[in-house]
Design an enzyme around this catalytic site. Structure first.
Site, PDB file in Angstrom:
ATOM      1  N   HIS A 100       0.814  -1.209   0.000  1.00  0.00           N
ATOM      2  CA  HIS A 100       0.000   0.000   0.000  1.00  0.00           C
ATOM      3  C   HIS A 100       0.852   1.266   0.000  1.00  0.00           C
ATOM      4  O   HIS A 100       0.381   2.355   0.300  1.00  0.00           O
ATOM      5  CB  HIS A 100      -0.993  -0.021   1.164  1.00  0.00           C
ATOM      6  N   ASP A 163      -5.555   5.076   9.953  1.00  0.00           N
ATOM      7  CA  ASP A 163      -6.962   5.271   9.554  1.00  0.00           C
ATOM      8  C   ASP A 163      -7.515   4.024   8.888  1.00  0.00           C
ATOM      9  O   ASP A 163      -8.711   3.763   8.946  1.00  0.00           O
ATOM     10  CB  ASP A 163      -7.064   6.411   8.528  1.00  0.00           C
ATOM     11  N   GLU A 279      -8.747  14.307  14.521  1.00  0.00           N
ATOM     12  CA  GLU A 279      -8.196  14.588  13.184  1.00  0.00           C
ATOM     13  C   GLU A 279      -8.862  15.850  12.645  1.00  0.00           C
ATOM     14  O   GLU A 279      -9.636  16.507  13.348  1.00  0.00           O
ATOM     15  CB  GLU A 279      -8.417  13.401  12.227  1.00  0.00           C
TER      16      GLU A 279
HETATM   17  P1  FAD Z   1       4.288  -1.935   2.016  1.00  0.00           P
HETATM   18  O1  FAD Z   1       3.798  -0.814   1.185  1.00  0.00           O
HETATM   19  O2  FAD Z   1       4.186  -3.289   1.456  1.00  0.00           O
HETATM   20  O3  FAD Z   1       5.793  -1.652   2.474  1.00  0.00           O
HETATM   21  C1  FAD Z   1       6.213  -0.373   2.895  1.00  0.00           C
HETATM   22  C2  FAD Z   1       7.718  -0.376   3.158  1.00  0.00           C
HETATM   23  O4  FAD Z   1       8.008  -1.171   4.292  1.00  0.00           O
HETATM   24  C3  FAD Z   1       8.542  -0.978   2.027  1.00  0.00           C
HETATM   25  O5  FAD Z   1       9.775  -0.331   1.982  1.00  0.00           O
HETATM   26  C4  FAD Z   1       8.703  -2.410   2.445  1.00  0.00           C
HETATM   27  O6  FAD Z   1       9.844  -3.007   1.870  1.00  0.00           O
HETATM   28  C5  FAD Z   1       8.813  -2.281   3.945  1.00  0.00           C
HETATM   29  N1  FAD Z   1       8.265  -3.412   4.672  1.00  0.00           N
HETATM   30  C6  FAD Z   1       7.075  -4.030   4.505  1.00  0.00           C
HETATM   31  N2  FAD Z   1       6.935  -5.007   5.406  1.00  0.00           N
HETATM   32  C7  FAD Z   1       8.055  -5.000   6.168  1.00  0.00           C
HETATM   33  C8  FAD Z   1       8.518  -5.760   7.259  1.00  0.00           C
HETATM   34  N3  FAD Z   1       7.787  -6.743   7.775  1.00  0.00           N
HETATM   35  N4  FAD Z   1       9.717  -5.467   7.783  1.00  0.00           N
HETATM   36  C9  FAD Z   1      10.468  -4.478   7.288  1.00  0.00           C
HETATM   37  N5  FAD Z   1      10.099  -3.730   6.241  1.00  0.00           N
HETATM   38  C10 FAD Z   1       8.901  -3.983   5.697  1.00  0.00           C
HETATM   39  N6  FAD Z   1      -0.256   5.334   7.059  1.00  0.00           N
HETATM   40  C11 FAD Z   1      -0.396   5.848   8.290  1.00  0.00           C
HETATM   41  O7  FAD Z   1       0.567   5.986   9.028  1.00  0.00           O
HETATM   42  N7  FAD Z   1      -1.619   6.242   8.737  1.00  0.00           N
HETATM   43  C12 FAD Z   1      -2.748   6.084   7.997  1.00  0.00           C
HETATM   44  O8  FAD Z   1      -3.824   6.428   8.439  1.00  0.00           O
HETATM   45  C13 FAD Z   1      -2.615   5.503   6.710  1.00  0.00           C
HETATM   46  N8  FAD Z   1      -3.707   5.307   5.943  1.00  0.00           N
HETATM   47  C14 FAD Z   1      -3.556   4.720   4.729  1.00  0.00           C
HETATM   48  C15 FAD Z   1      -4.703   4.490   3.960  1.00  0.00           C
HETATM   49  C16 FAD Z   1      -4.584   3.876   2.729  1.00  0.00           C
HETATM   50  C17 FAD Z   1      -5.830   3.634   1.913  1.00  0.00           C
HETATM   51  C18 FAD Z   1      -3.298   3.530   2.235  1.00  0.00           C
HETATM   52  C19 FAD Z   1      -3.147   2.918   0.891  1.00  0.00           C
HETATM   53  C20 FAD Z   1      -2.167   3.782   2.976  1.00  0.00           C
HETATM   54  C21 FAD Z   1      -2.281   4.375   4.234  1.00  0.00           C
HETATM   55  N9  FAD Z   1      -1.168   4.637   5.027  1.00  0.00           N
HETATM   56  C22 FAD Z   1      -1.326   5.162   6.270  1.00  0.00           C
HETATM   57  C23 FAD Z   1       0.205   4.414   4.535  1.00  0.00           C
HETATM   58  C24 FAD Z   1       0.720   3.089   4.958  1.00  0.00           C
HETATM   59  O9  FAD Z   1       0.968   3.051   6.351  1.00  0.00           O
HETATM   60  C25 FAD Z   1       2.051   2.810   4.296  1.00  0.00           C
HETATM   61  O10 FAD Z   1       1.920   2.936   2.923  1.00  0.00           O
HETATM   62  C26 FAD Z   1       2.535   1.436   4.645  1.00  0.00           C
HETATM   63  O11 FAD Z   1       3.842   1.305   4.182  1.00  0.00           O
HETATM   64  C27 FAD Z   1       1.685   0.441   3.953  1.00  0.00           C
HETATM   65  O12 FAD Z   1       1.751  -0.766   4.595  1.00  0.00           O
HETATM   66  P2  FAD Z   1       2.024  -2.089   3.783  1.00  0.00           P
HETATM   67  O13 FAD Z   1       1.895  -3.121   4.795  1.00  0.00           O
HETATM   68  O14 FAD Z   1       1.189  -2.198   2.575  1.00  0.00           O
HETATM   69  O15 FAD Z   1       3.561  -1.863   3.425  1.00  0.00           O
END
Ligand code: FAD
Length: 522
Positions: A100, A163, A279
């Protein structure tokens, strides 16, 4: 490990050139070596797996890996990292949570992407709750929604959220994990007792503030640079049953921010009279009242809200939540009234809902389903998330919201604006925030078409340029830079520690190449 900085910089340059060269030569070599590993059956070369690991929620960046690892335990991950680390031709590795990110942060061009979610089906760490209920041990691959469901089953809950809950624990802890609870409880990275990490040297390390603390502080907010988080110990508290959920509208920005700051000044973790969530967001002329955050207002009140927006072009919406349960049911309204006494929202523009705790926390998901049904979820997301010092938030409102945003008239999707307290963050961690005691987060969470995302990116660039010229020292959240200079500026005084930790925990620069921090020349 003490390292002289000039020699470290030379090492970084050599490694990053080597990685670029390797990217060209290794493809054939790497595939054949990977086939010989124990984990070979868990490596997928399937075009659909490769395709999905080449994309993310942003739909802007694309980077194709060689293979996708579908681990069933942390040992599979350690095995892959060990292989790359020991290989004469190392390859890059990215943990992919739910992908994400919006700028390719979880991608690994020509490397291997680890699909963390495949551990949900294996014998990786799932969700285990301590017998005294004080914490949960959670696999890095778990979605926060799963953590919520598992803990609520025992009447317990973590206190700091995002969120949206379909994000992985490892993914948000690699950034910070912020939401309306942050002003009081701190970001998610401030709510972790201990983590297990597989470093870039394939060491499996349990770390906490008292044990391997350097790695603990490095990995939290560390953008995946120091290791892969396979388990986090998250503190739990008794869960409330329901929430009072209130939105109030303002047309004057200084009234809006003054009230926000007043409300977050009551922020003791154990202060039962404090709010649980705060917020704020913008309601814009061209935005729909029904975007993924705002199907909140009662239908009968929508015409008067729309005419307010039409008249003022920007309306500011303050949003708060107070938890309650059987015991506090009779006092919650009085407590809320007390908190809201003397605020300057527009008379007649306060709206209240009563919701189940989990319905409130999982609020974005119902909107996600609606957007998915309309084909409006899997579209480009040219997002910009910033932290802005309190002293400049009014300049930001004038120069960005009232000028750039209104003039360009393209902003769609939620625009969030809310303050948090610096003292709830731990400066030893890798996450970067402004220097002032109170700072705001602003999120322009825009959706675009596949043909016009560049127009939004141009707006984002204009906003950043405006801040630079106006001397507004913003820090990006979920940062994205394409140059080394950008990263050095971003980390500021933390840069040298960040570099040293990289050399210590991932000296071959294997991990999370999609962040483009140590390989920004590629
Ligand atoms: P990914 O996008 O898969 O990874 C993000 C990064 O972390 C990459 O560099 C990846 O290599 C690394 N990574 C992933 N897993 C691990 C692991 N286990 N160990 C070490 N590194 C790792 N963020 C907020 O803080 N607050 C919010 O309210 C919020 N709302 C969101 C709402 C939506 C609809 C979306 C799409 C995103 C939102 N985000 C929010 C952002 C979100 O927290 C970040 O984009 C987060 O990185 C996404 O999590 P993911 O698990 O998909 O990680």
């Amino acid at each position: 490990m003490a390292v002289a900085l000039p020699s470290f910089l030379t090492a970084i340059m050599i490694m990053s050139r080597l990685m670029a060269f390797i990217g060209i030569t290794r493809n054939n070599d790497m595939s054949s070596k990977l086939q010989a590993l124990d984990i070979a059956p868990k490596l997928s070369y399937d075009p659909s797996a490769i395709e999905s690991a080449s994309q993310d929620f942003g739909h802007i960046v694309k980077a194709v890996p060689q293979a996708v690892l579908l681990p069933s335990s942390p040992w599979d991950i350690a095995s892959l990292v060990n292989f790359s680390y020991s290989n004469s031709v190392p390859f890059s590795i990215a943990a992919r949570g739910n992908s994400h990110s919006v700028n390719g942060q979880a991608m690994a061009k020509n490397g291997v992407v680890i699909d963390m979610t495949s551990m949900k089906n294996g014998n990786g760490t799932g969700i285990r709750i301590a017998s005294d209920g004080s914490y949960a041990d959670v696999g890095g691959q778990q979605f926060w929604i799963d953590v919520l469901n598992a803990t609520l089953g025992l009447g317990l809950t973590p206190v700091s959220w995002t969120d949206y809950l379909y994000l992985t624990v490892g993914g948000t802890l690699s950034n910070a994990g912020i939401s309306g609870q942050t002003f009081r409880y701190g970001p998610q990275i401030s709510n972790v007792y201990e983590i297990d990490v597989i470093t870039g040297t394939a060491d499996f390390v349990t770390c906490s503030p008292n044990n391997n603390s350097d790695l603990f502080y490095a990995a939290l907010g560390g953008l995946g640079q120091f290791g892969i988080i396979t388990r986090a110990r998250i503190p739990l508290e008794p869960a409330p049953k329901r929430v009072k959920w209130v939105r109030m509208l303002y047309t004057d920005f200084s009234d809006f921010t003054r009230d926000q700051e007043l409300l977050i000044s009551k922020n003791g973790r154990n202060d039962n009279k404090a709010l649980n969530y705060l917020e704020g967001s913008l309601l814009l002329d061209q935005g729909s009242l029904d975007n993924w955050r705002s199907s909140f207002f009662p239908p009968q009140d929508q015409p008067k809200i729309i005419s307010l927006i039409t008249k003022f072009r920007i309306v500011y919406c303050l949003e708060i939540v107070k938890h309650y349960d059987g015991q506090t049911k009779t006092t919650v309204d009085k407590d809320l009234q007390q908190l809201l006494k003397g605020l300057s929202y527009l008379p007649g523009f306060m709206f209240e809902k009563d919701a189940k705790y989990e319905e409130f926390l999982n609020r974005v998901h119902s909107e996600e389903l609606k957007l998915k049904a309309k084909g409006l979820w899997d579209v480009p997301h040219p997002w910009l998330n910033l932290f802005i010092p309190k002293s400049k938030i009014s300049d930001f409102n004038d120069g960005v919201f009232k000028s750039i945003v209104l003039q360009r008239n393209i902003t769609t999707g939620p625009v969030l604006v809310y303050p948090m307290n610096r003292k709830k963050w731990d400066d030893r961690m890798s996450a970067v925030i402004p220097d002032e005691e109170i700072f705001y987060t602003v999120g322009l969470l825009q959706s675009s078409g596949f043909d016009d995302w560049r127009t939004f990116e141009d707006q984002n660039k204009e906003i950043l340029l405006f801040c630079e010229k106006a001397g507004i020292k913003v820090k990006q959240y979920l940062p994205h830079y394409t140059t080394k200079e950008g990263w050095v500026n971003h980390f500021g005084s933390k840069w040298s520690t960040f570099q040293k930790r990289k050399l210590q925990f991932d000296p071959k620069l294997l991990l999370s190449p999609g962040q483009r921090i140590f390989n920004s020349n590629q």
